[in-house]
Design a protein around this motif. Structure first.
Motif, PDB file in Angstrom:
ATOM      1  N   UNK A 150       0.828  -1.199   0.000  1.00  0.00           N
ATOM      2  CA  UNK A 150       0.000   0.000   0.000  1.00  0.00           C
ATOM      3  C   UNK A 150       0.867   1.256   0.000  1.00  0.00           C
ATOM      4  N   UNK A 151       1.960   1.249   0.767  1.00  0.00           N
ATOM      5  CA  UNK A 151       2.836   2.420   0.812  1.00  0.00           C
ATOM      6  C   UNK A 151       3.409   2.710  -0.572  1.00  0.00           C
ATOM      7  N   UNK A 152       3.731   1.669  -1.320  1.00  0.00           N
ATOM      8  CA  UNK A 152       4.212   1.840  -2.687  1.00  0.00           C
ATOM      9  C   UNK A 152       3.111   2.438  -3.563  1.00  0.00           C
ATOM     10  N   UNK A 153       1.887   1.991  -3.345  1.00  0.00           N
ATOM     11  CA  UNK A 153       0.756   2.452  -4.152  1.00  0.00           C
ATOM     12  C   UNK A 153       0.315   3.861  -3.779  1.00  0.00           C
ATOM     13  N   UNK A 154       0.676   4.314  -2.572  1.00  0.00           N
ATOM     14  CA  UNK A 154       0.248   5.638  -2.124  1.00  0.00           C
ATOM     15  C   UNK A 154       0.769   6.743  -3.035  1.00  0.00           C
ATOM     16  N   UNK A 155       1.901   6.513  -3.700  1.00  0.00           N
ATOM     17  CA  UNK A 155       2.424   7.519  -4.620  1.00  0.00           C
ATOM     18  C   UNK A 155       1.421   7.802  -5.737  1.00  0.00           C
ATOM     19  N   UNK A 156       0.782   6.753  -6.231  1.00  0.00           N
ATOM     20  CA  UNK A 156      -0.236   6.918  -7.267  1.00  0.00           C
ATOM     21  C   UNK A 156      -1.473   7.598  -6.689  1.00  0.00           C
ATOM     22  N   UNK A 157      -1.837   7.221  -5.465  1.00  0.00           N
ATOM     23  CA  UNK A 157      -2.995   7.830  -4.812  1.00  0.00           C
ATOM     24  C   UNK A 157      -2.766   9.333  -4.628  1.00  0.00           C
ATOM     25  N   UNK A 158      -1.555   9.712  -4.234  1.00  0.00           N
ATOM     26  CA  UNK A 158      -1.232  11.132  -4.096  1.00  0.00           C
ATOM     27  C   UNK A 158      -1.351  11.846  -5.447  1.00  0.00           C
ATOM     28  N   UNK A 159      -0.860  11.188  -6.497  1.00  0.00           N
ATOM     29  CA  UNK A 159      -0.917  11.795  -7.825  1.00  0.00           C
ATOM     30  C   UNK A 159      -2.358  12.009  -8.275  1.00  0.00           C
ATOM     31  N   UNK A 160      -3.233  11.044  -7.991  1.00  0.00           N
ATOM     32  CA  UNK A 160      -4.646  11.175  -8.353  1.00  0.00           C
ATOM     33  C   UNK A 160      -5.277  12.333  -7.587  1.00  0.00           C
ATOM     34  N   UNK A 161      -5.005  12.417  -6.290  1.00  0.00           N
ATOM     35  CA  UNK A 161      -5.576  13.500  -5.473  1.00  0.00           C
ATOM     36  C   UNK A 161      -5.121  14.863  -5.983  1.00  0.00           C
ATOM     37  N   UNK A 162      -3.833  14.989  -6.263  1.00  0.00           N
ATOM     38  CA  UNK A 162      -3.308  16.266  -6.746  1.00  0.00           C
ATOM     39  C   UNK A 162      -3.873  16.585  -8.130  1.00  0.00           C
ATOM     40  N   UNK A 163      -3.977  15.547  -8.976  1.00  0.00           N
ATOM     41  CA  UNK A 163      -4.497  15.755 -10.328  1.00  0.00           C
ATOM     42  C   UNK A 163      -5.916  16.276 -10.345  1.00  0.00           C
ATOM     43  N   UNK A 164      -6.683  16.022  -9.283  1.00  0.00           N
ATOM     44  CA  UNK A 164      -8.071  16.492  -9.222  1.00  0.00           C
ATOM     45  C   UNK A 164      -8.246  17.620  -8.204  1.00  0.00           C
ATOM     46  N   UNK A 165      -7.146  18.319  -7.911  1.00  0.00           N
ATOM     47  CA  UNK A 165      -7.250  19.571  -7.168  1.00  0.00           C
ATOM     48  C   UNK A 165      -7.092  19.496  -5.671  1.00  0.00           C
ATOM     49  N   UNK A 166      -6.708  18.360  -5.126  1.00  0.00           N
ATOM     50  CA  UNK A 166      -6.488  18.248  -3.675  1.00  0.00           C
ATOM     51  C   UNK A 166      -4.983  18.241  -3.417  1.00  0.00           C
ATOM     52  N   UNK A 167      -4.478  19.403  -3.000  1.00  0.00           N
ATOM     53  CA  UNK A 167      -3.032  19.554  -2.848  1.00  0.00           C
ATOM     54  C   UNK A 167      -2.596  19.257  -1.410  1.00  0.00           C
ATOM     55  N   UNK A 168      -1.317  18.884  -1.231  1.00  0.00           N
ATOM     56  CA  UNK A 168      -0.833  18.542   0.111  1.00  0.00           C
ATOM     57  C   UNK A 168      -1.060  19.671   1.101  1.00  0.00           C
ATOM     58  N   UNK A 169      -1.513  19.297   2.278  1.00  0.00           N
ATOM     59  CA  UNK A 169      -1.731  20.255   3.361  1.00  0.00           C
ATOM     60  C   UNK A 169      -1.526  19.562   4.698  1.00  0.00           C
ATOM     61  N   UNK A 170      -1.827  20.266   5.769  1.00  0.00           N
ATOM     62  CA  UNK A 170      -1.640  19.691   7.096  1.00  0.00           C
ATOM     63  C   UNK A 170      -2.492  18.442   7.299  1.00  0.00           C
ATOM     64  N   UNK A 171      -3.646  18.391   6.636  1.00  0.00           N
ATOM     65  CA  UNK A 171      -4.526  17.227   6.814  1.00  0.00           C
ATOM     66  C   UNK A 171      -3.868  15.939   6.319  1.00  0.00           C
ATOM     67  N   UNK A 172      -2.897  16.058   5.407  1.00  0.00           N
ATOM     68  CA  UNK A 172      -2.233  14.863   4.893  1.00  0.00           C
ATOM     69  C   UNK A 172      -1.411  14.171   5.980  1.00  0.00           C
ATOM     70  N   UNK A 173      -1.066  14.881   7.037  1.00  0.00           N
ATOM     71  CA  UNK A 173      -0.334  14.261   8.150  1.00  0.00           C
ATOM     72  C   UNK A 173      -1.188  13.213   8.856  1.00  0.00           C
TER      73      UNK A 173
END
Length: 309
Positions: free
Chosen positions: A162-185
């Motif tokens: 899952x940790x390996x796959x999280x990189x893709x999950x992050x890319x999908x979130x960013x691609x649809x307008x959800x950028x890294x923030x404090x909530x990602x912690x």
């Protein structure tokens, strides 16, 4: 010891054994012996597992490497499989059945992908756990080690995947307008709690699967039902609007739904706290502690029976 007889000869008699008259249990206690394969105390069992921590990690990494060793794309299937599942679910539930009701596409697509990835984490942990003992009988019978090492190792394997796959999950979130923030912690405690829950569940099904191997054939149907009841493809709040409140709450507080919604809340900007049930963190902690502690004790109680019969 010697004794002179009446005819002048000397008879030699053996000295009495200091162990004479002791029962088998008393003899074992005297010489520090224990029953081979006997279940150790719970504290000693935890100590033994800690001593095997390097084996558990190495075994999980080896299994992860070998999982797709025969495929040309290799480890890329770790990401491709849940993404393909998400694409199929989007076509069926998003486009045909309109399960995205109440959500824009910018929210629904990362919502769906997150749900698939998080549910796959639990699903894979359970499926590998149910075969942890029955599928490794050669190892169980050949070596002496705490058997909980196997389901724990398989759960750790799924976490690494899952940790390996999280990189893709992050890319999908960013691609649809959800950028890294404090909530990602919040992703870190969510993953930790889900890992504890998954491990406890894997320990439970590992004991059940060791006694009833056919459980591995039934488990996919149970997991599929669980998936449809957990809101992987739709928002429970939106889909069940107008239904009795207690039905919504029951579905919302099931463990997989809790961890999916917390991950969505952490990753997706448009997925607010209104989608979460009350006391969501307390519920997430409750499921993790109860299943991990209960599953560990449940598995440990049958330790001496694994690999026999």
């Amino acid at each position: 010891m010697s004794e002179t007889m009446h005819d002048g000869t000397v008879a030699v008699t053996a000295a009495a054994s200091p162990d004479a008259g002791l029962t088998a249990a008393e003899l074992a206690a005297k010489y520090g012996l224990s029953v081979s394969g006997a279940r150790p105390s719970l504290v000693e069992y935890v100590r033994q597992l800690w001593g095997r921590r390097h084996f558990i990690l190495a075994f999980s990494q080896a299994k992860l490497t070998a999982q797709y060793s025969q495929a040309k794309l290799g480890q890329l299937w770790q990401v491709a499989t849940p993404l393909l599942n998400a694409a199929v679910y989007f076509f069926i539930f998003g486009l045909i059945l309109h399960a995205s009701r109440g959500m824009s596409q910018d929210v629904y697509i990362p919502f769906l992908v997150t749900g698939v990835f998080v549910f796959t984490f639990t699903q894979s942990s359970v499926m590998s756990g149910v075969r942890a003992i029955s599928g490794n009988l050669g190892l169980v019978r050949a070596l002496h080690f705490p058997r909980a090492s196997l389901p724990i190792s398989f759960s750790l394997q799924q976490l690494q995947q899952l940790l390996f796959s999280m990189l893709v999950l992050f890319a999908v979130a960013i691609g649809f307008g959800s950028y890294p923030g404090l909530s990602w912690l919040l992703i870190v405690p969510v993953l930790l709690l889900q890992f504890l829950f998954n491990t406890g569940l894997a320990l439970i099904v590992a004991r059940m699967g060791a006694k009833t191997p056919d459980l591995a054939q039934l488990m996919p149907f149970l997991l599929r039902t669980w998936m449809y009841a957990s809101g992987v493809m739709f928002s429970i709040n939106n889909m069940l609007a107008g239904r009795p409140e207690w039905i919504v709450r029951v579905l919302q507080v099931n463990p997989v739904a809790i961890y999916m919604d917390l991950m969505r809340f952490a990753l997706i900007d448009g997925y607010g706290s209104s989608h979460l049930p009350p006391h969501v963190w307390a519920i997430a902690l409750f499921w993790a502690v109860v299943f991990f502690a209960g599953g560990f004790v449940y598995f440990w109680k049958a330790e001496e029976r694994y690999g026999r019969g």
